[in-house]
Design a protein around this motif. Structure first.
Motif, PDB file in Angstrom:
ATOM      1  N   PRO A  76       0.782  -1.242   0.000  1.00  0.00           N
ATOM      2  CA  PRO A  76       0.000   0.000   0.000  1.00  0.00           C
ATOM      3  C   PRO A  76       0.815   1.295   0.000  1.00  0.00           C
ATOM      4  N   ASP A  77       1.941   1.335   0.696  1.00  0.00           N
ATOM      5  CA  ASP A  77       2.712   2.596   0.712  1.00  0.00           C
ATOM      6  C   ASP A  77       3.173   2.957  -0.692  1.00  0.00           C
ATOM      7  N   ALA A  78       3.428   1.934  -1.511  1.00  0.00           N
ATOM      8  CA  ALA A  78       3.924   2.160  -2.877  1.00  0.00           C
ATOM      9  C   ALA A  78       2.784   2.450  -3.858  1.00  0.00           C
ATOM     10  N   THR A  79       1.678   1.694  -3.768  1.00  0.00           N
ATOM     11  CA  THR A  79       0.563   1.977  -4.695  1.00  0.00           C
ATOM     12  C   THR A  79       0.018   3.377  -4.430  1.00  0.00           C
ATOM     13  N   LYS A  80      -0.025   3.747  -3.165  1.00  0.00           N
ATOM     14  CA  LYS A  80      -0.547   5.069  -2.773  1.00  0.00           C
ATOM     15  C   LYS A  80       0.283   6.193  -3.392  1.00  0.00           C
ATOM     16  N   ARG A  81       1.600   5.970  -3.498  1.00  0.00           N
ATOM     17  CA  ARG A  81       2.494   7.007  -4.053  1.00  0.00           C
ATOM     18  C   ARG A  81       2.694   6.823  -5.562  1.00  0.00           C
ATOM     19  N   ASN A  82       1.870   5.938  -6.171  1.00  0.00           N
ATOM     20  CA  ASN A  82       1.880   5.768  -7.628  1.00  0.00           C
ATOM     21  C   ASN A  82       3.230   5.241  -8.133  1.00  0.00           C
ATOM     22  N   ALA A 118       2.084 -12.530 -14.360  1.00  0.00           N
ATOM     23  CA  ALA A 118       0.703 -12.328 -13.909  1.00  0.00           C
ATOM     24  C   ALA A 118       0.722 -11.116 -12.996  1.00  0.00           C
ATOM     25  N   GLN A 119      -0.368 -10.352 -13.048  1.00  0.00           N
ATOM     26  CA  GLN A 119      -0.406  -9.144 -12.215  1.00  0.00           C
ATOM     27  C   GLN A 119      -1.849  -8.679 -12.070  1.00  0.00           C
ATOM     28  N   LYS A 120      -2.253  -8.353 -10.855  1.00  0.00           N
ATOM     29  CA  LYS A 120      -3.557  -7.694 -10.678  1.00  0.00           C
ATOM     30  C   LYS A 120      -3.546  -6.789  -9.463  1.00  0.00           C
ATOM     31  N   ARG A 121      -4.329  -5.725  -9.578  1.00  0.00           N
ATOM     32  CA  ARG A 121      -4.484  -4.777  -8.479  1.00  0.00           C
ATOM     33  C   ARG A 121      -5.729  -5.183  -7.713  1.00  0.00           C
ATOM     34  N   ILE A 122      -5.586  -5.374  -6.419  1.00  0.00           N
ATOM     35  CA  ILE A 122      -6.709  -5.822  -5.583  1.00  0.00           C
ATOM     36  C   ILE A 122      -6.719  -5.032  -4.289  1.00  0.00           C
ATOM     37  N   ARG A 123      -7.869  -5.042  -3.644  1.00  0.00           N
ATOM     38  CA  ARG A 123      -7.904  -4.581  -2.257  1.00  0.00           C
ATOM     39  C   ARG A 123      -7.943  -5.845  -1.408  1.00  0.00           C
ATOM     40  N   MET A 124      -6.913  -6.067  -0.629  1.00  0.00           N
ATOM     41  CA  MET A 124      -6.851  -7.277   0.181  1.00  0.00           C
ATOM     42  C   MET A 124      -7.894  -7.186   1.293  1.00  0.00           C
ATOM     43  N   THR A 125      -8.552  -8.308   1.580  1.00  0.00           N
ATOM     44  CA  THR A 125      -9.476  -8.316   2.718  1.00  0.00           C
ATOM     45  C   THR A 125      -8.680  -8.578   4.001  1.00  0.00           C
ATOM     46  N   GLN A 126      -9.313  -8.267   5.134  1.00  0.00           N
ATOM     47  CA  GLN A 126      -8.642  -8.526   6.410  1.00  0.00           C
ATOM     48  C   GLN A 126      -8.342 -10.023   6.559  1.00  0.00           C
ATOM     49  N   ALA A 127      -9.292 -10.870   6.169  1.00  0.00           N
ATOM     50  CA  ALA A 127      -9.089 -12.321   6.285  1.00  0.00           C
ATOM     51  C   ALA A 127      -7.922 -12.781   5.403  1.00  0.00           C
ATOM     52  N   GLN A 128      -7.844 -12.245   4.191  1.00  0.00           N
ATOM     53  CA  GLN A 128      -6.723 -12.601   3.293  1.00  0.00           C
ATOM     54  C   GLN A 128      -5.392 -12.182   3.900  1.00  0.00           C
ATOM     55  N   ALA A 129      -5.344 -10.966   4.439  1.00  0.00           N
ATOM     56  CA  ALA A 129      -4.083 -10.457   5.006  1.00  0.00           C
ATOM     57  C   ALA A 129      -3.679 -11.282   6.228  1.00  0.00           C
ATOM     58  N   GLU A 130      -4.648 -11.620   7.073  1.00  0.00           N
ATOM     59  CA  GLU A 130      -4.340 -12.408   8.272  1.00  0.00           C
ATOM     60  C   GLU A 130      -3.838 -13.800   7.900  1.00  0.00           C
ATOM     61  N   GLY A 175      -0.873  -6.932  14.109  1.00  0.00           N
ATOM     62  CA  GLY A 175      -2.083  -6.122  13.899  1.00  0.00           C
ATOM     63  C   GLY A 175      -1.812  -4.944  12.990  1.00  0.00           C
ATOM     64  N   GLU A 176      -0.691  -4.283  13.248  1.00  0.00           N
ATOM     65  CA  GLU A 176      -0.264  -3.132  12.441  1.00  0.00           C
ATOM     66  C   GLU A 176      -0.018  -3.553  10.981  1.00  0.00           C
ATOM     67  N   LEU A 177       0.602  -4.716  10.820  1.00  0.00           N
ATOM     68  CA  LEU A 177       0.912  -5.233   9.481  1.00  0.00           C
ATOM     69  C   LEU A 177      -0.377  -5.499   8.697  1.00  0.00           C
ATOM     70  N   VAL A 178      -1.341  -6.147   9.340  1.00  0.00           N
ATOM     71  CA  VAL A 178      -2.610  -6.451   8.668  1.00  0.00           C
ATOM     72  C   VAL A 178      -3.339  -5.151   8.318  1.00  0.00           C
ATOM     73  N   GLU A 179      -3.416  -4.223   9.253  1.00  0.00           N
ATOM     74  CA  GLU A 179      -4.089  -2.939   8.995  1.00  0.00           C
ATOM     75  C   GLU A 179      -3.427  -2.214   7.820  1.00  0.00           C
ATOM     76  N   PHE A 180      -2.104  -2.237   7.790  1.00  0.00           N
ATOM     77  CA  PHE A 180      -1.366  -1.609   6.690  1.00  0.00           C
ATOM     78  C   PHE A 180      -1.714  -2.268   5.361  1.00  0.00           C
ATOM     79  N   MET A 181      -1.727  -3.591   5.320  1.00  0.00           N
ATOM     80  CA  MET A 181      -1.924  -4.303   4.046  1.00  0.00           C
ATOM     81  C   MET A 181      -3.323  -4.117   3.466  1.00  0.00           C
ATOM     82  N   ILE A 182      -4.293  -3.736   4.311  1.00  0.00           N
ATOM     83  CA  ILE A 182      -5.658  -3.511   3.815  1.00  0.00           C
ATOM     84  C   ILE A 182      -5.989  -2.019   3.698  1.00  0.00           C
ATOM     85  N   SER A 183      -5.006  -1.164   3.933  1.00  0.00           N
ATOM     86  CA  SER A 183      -5.268   0.279   3.995  1.00  0.00           C
ATOM     87  C   SER A 183      -5.436   0.921   2.624  1.00  0.00           C
ATOM     88  N   GLU A 184      -4.904   0.317   1.612  1.00  0.00           N
ATOM     89  CA  GLU A 184      -4.922   0.836   0.236  1.00  0.00           C
ATOM     90  C   GLU A 184      -4.845  -0.389  -0.678  1.00  0.00           C
TER      91      GLU A 184
END
Ligand code: GTP
Ligand code: MG
Length: 138
Positions: A10-16, A34-46, A59-68
């Protein structure tokens, strides 16, 4: 020829920075098959980071991965797993070598721009978690 799984975080996609990171991947001789842009769900990240579930930063890692949104990818090439980890640089960008993705783009040990598989077994599991065989076009 070997395959590895990558996430542009997310930090990288957010900054384009998707294109800039892909340029480094391709310059290293890795092919994005292969490549796709997705919004990860909390369950996927966990589940994806389940190996870290008892770590204090989980907890911080999961929140970050679903933030963008993230970009999930499969990279192919000779020695792709080790090669991509070289291109990524150390987990903590302060320790990353010049020219690596994390040295150039990462913000911190948590917001470190990319993920790459660490072994053939984890690469296979991680690829299958996000892609069907038909989506991999080598
Ligand atoms: P990945 O390719 O993402 O697995 O990185 P890695 O193999 O270099 O690191 P590791 O598997 O040890 O940790 C997984 C991820 O957890 C890291 O990439 C970071 O995003 C996050 N992480 C690791 N250590 C810390 C930490 O101390 N604080 C926070 N907030 N996140 C961390
Ligand atoms: Mg790891």
């Amino acid at each position: 020829i070997q395959r590895t799984f990558s996430i542009i975080k997310p930090d990288a996609t957010k900054r384009n920075l998707t294109g800039a990171i892909n340029a480094k991947i391709e310059a290293a001789g890795l092919r994005i098959i292969a490549q796709k842009r997705i919004r990860m769900t909390q369950a996927q990240a966990e589940t994806f980071y389940g190996v870290h579930k008892d770590r204090p930063f989980f907890g911080e890692l999961v929140e970050f991965m679903i933030s963008e949104p993230v970009v999930v990818q499969v990279l192919e090439g000779e020695n792709a797993i080790a090669k991509y980890r070289d291109v990524m640089g150390a987990t903590n960008p302060e320790q990353a070598d010049e020219g690596t993705i994390r040295k150039e783009f990462a913000l911190s040990v948590g917001e470190n721009s990319v993920h790459g598989s660490d072994a053939p077994e984890t690469a296979a599991v991680e690829i299958a978690y996000f892609f069907s065989g038909l989506e991999l076009v080598g």
